[in-house]
Design a protein around this motif. Sequence first.
Motif, PDB file in Angstrom:
ATOM      1  N   ASP A 109       0.822  -1.205   0.000  1.00 23.30           N
ATOM      2  CA  ASP A 109       0.000   0.000   0.000  1.00 23.30           C
ATOM      3  C   ASP A 109       0.860   1.259   0.000  1.00 23.30           C
ATOM      4  OD1 ASP A 109      -2.315  -1.718   0.518  1.00 23.30           O
ATOM      5  OD2 ASP A 109      -1.508  -1.865   2.557  1.00 23.30           O
ATOM      6  N   LEU A 180      -2.213   4.075   5.815  1.00 20.74           N
ATOM      7  CA  LEU A 180      -2.185   3.296   4.579  1.00 20.74           C
ATOM      8  C   LEU A 180      -3.368   3.632   3.684  1.00 20.74           C
ATOM      9  CD1 LEU A 180      -0.468   1.704   6.695  1.00 20.74           C
ATOM     10  CD2 LEU A 180      -1.374  -0.405   5.675  1.00 20.74           C
ATOM     11  N   ARG A 182      -5.236   1.498   0.964  1.00 17.40           N
ATOM     12  CA  ARG A 182      -5.308   0.130   0.420  1.00 17.40           C
ATOM     13  C   ARG A 182      -6.429   0.037  -0.619  1.00 17.40           C
ATOM     14  NH1 ARG A 182      -4.988  -4.180   4.813  1.00 17.40           N
ATOM     15  NH2 ARG A 182      -2.827  -3.443   4.622  1.00 17.40           N
ATOM     16  N   THR A 304      -0.151   2.731  -4.165  1.00 18.53           N
ATOM     17  CA  THR A 304       0.854   1.703  -3.880  1.00 18.53           C
ATOM     18  C   THR A 304       2.229   2.335  -3.733  1.00 18.53           C
ATOM     19  OG1 THR A 304       1.583   1.230  -6.148  1.00 18.53           O
ATOM     20  CG2 THR A 304      -0.419   0.124  -5.405  1.00 18.53           C
TER      21      THR A 304
END
Length: 311
Positions: A109, A180, A182, A304
Amino acid sequence: MRSEIGRRRFLKQASLSMLALQTATIARDRHSLGMRASADEALPIQDELLNLVNKERADAGLGTLKLDDLACTVAEKHAIEMAEGNFLSHWGRDGHKPYQRYSFAGGTDAIEENDGATDHGDPVASEEFTSDLIGLHQSMFDEFPPIDGHRQTILAPQHTHAGFGVALRGNHVRLSELYLARYVAFDKYSARGAPKSKFFLSGRLLDPAYSLTSIDVFYETLPFPPELPWLKTPRPYGLPDDRETLLIKLPENTFYETGSRGSIQIHSHGRFRVPIGLTRKQPGIYTVVVWIQKWGMGKPFPATQVCVRAE
């Protein structure tokens, strides 16, 4: 077309955070006595920090975050390193930056990191340890522009998960937070490759409301273990300037202005496949950043940070 404002914010966010980092550092003039936090003690603290973050995000009209085990593990290791070495830095003792630490631990991530520290001189009771950690987070959230990098990270709308690492070593308290985004699942790939080689990276978007817009591949030389005095000098981190932008493959006889047809193959159900070239002769780390946007209209953002070590 990808938003250049979004790209610049992503590349420079760490710089803003590092400036703000100094306001979160608190020193207390006491006598030193060692003490460490146990693993059992860290778990409720992580839950408390997550609840606090989710309240802050809810008050701002943003979605809640889930706790991520891998992010907690990576953040905890970094917090312990900082506490044991008595430093405060986005770099680790091995020279890796946050996205490199997370990726080489198995994460894919896009992440952003907040770090904070408090130094004591007297024995630290468990309730004071918890109070310090909450206070460090609160000082990050209470920042004001233009030095508000931590606050921007906490309230970034694209984040979906978080991990918290805490440490108490001697009289040094350290907090590391990972946030993060994701949205992408990758097929199996190797985190190592040979210089001048090529491999195919494939995966899929997790939510059909999002679409892939482009991919950036960043290159930087291999890190080296820095000396402790270097780690004790505050400095910003970020992705390098050296990057190649990959575009979606166009139909036959259709070209971009550069003359390229693009290289990212888009398939059904959000799947994609792209060749990644480890183009340099010298060793280094390549970081693959997939940019996505919602409904094909929203501002693109990075989803990412896949790192591959070439040597």
